[in-house]
Design a protein around this motif. Sequence first.
Motif, PDB file in Angstrom:
ATOM      1  N   MET A   1       0.830  -1.068   0.057  1.00 57.11           N
ATOM      2  CA  MET A   1       0.160   0.166   0.036  1.00 57.11           C
ATOM      3  C   MET A   1       0.593   1.242  -0.116  1.00 57.11           C
ATOM      4  N   LEU A   2       1.962   1.342   0.661  1.00 58.42           N
ATOM      5  CA  LEU A   2       2.817   2.430   0.611  1.00 58.42           C
ATOM      6  C   LEU A   2       3.393   2.497  -0.658  1.00 58.42           C
ATOM      7  N   SER A   3       3.962   1.210  -1.286  1.00 63.12           N
ATOM      8  CA  SER A   3       4.298   1.745  -2.664  1.00 63.12           C
ATOM      9  C   SER A   3       3.339   2.105  -3.592  1.00 63.12           C
ATOM     10  N   ARG A   4       2.053   1.770  -3.602  1.00 55.14           N
ATOM     11  CA  ARG A   4       1.080   2.349  -4.125  1.00 55.14           C
ATOM     12  C   ARG A   4       0.930   4.052  -4.094  1.00 55.14           C
ATOM     13  N   LEU A   5       1.118   4.389  -2.792  1.00 57.96           N
ATOM     14  CA  LEU A   5       0.848   5.675  -2.475  1.00 57.96           C
ATOM     15  C   LEU A   5       2.173   6.402  -3.102  1.00 57.96           C
TER      16      LEU A   5
END
Length: 119
Positions: free
Chosen positions: A35-39
């Motif tokens: 999810m952080l990489s998607r951000l």
Amino acid sequence: MTHMHITAWALGIILFLVTYAMYRSGNGKARIWHMLSRLLYVLIVATGLILYTGFDLKGAYAMWYGIKMLLGILVIGSMEMVLVRTKKQKSTAGTWILFVITLAIVLYLGFKLPVLPFS
């Protein structure tokens, strides 16, 4: 803005590799890192669009920067496909090949094309 874009790219690739390693090892916290990489993907696209629209592009430069932008979005898409397919434990060979080739082209264009605000 150029520095923010480059920093976001560097962090995005590092976070992508860390998330991939966590999925491969079966670590349950990989979902948080995903999810952080998607951000970061959103930040990369946003800063890239700001840079692209902020340049006064003329002639061939407009075409090459447009190609670079589209290939950059393809790099982000291939990063996401690698992570999702790894999570589902499916084959990722094709998406890795797509990622490496498009990343190489984008980096080549990034170093070859002039950074217009600094030229």
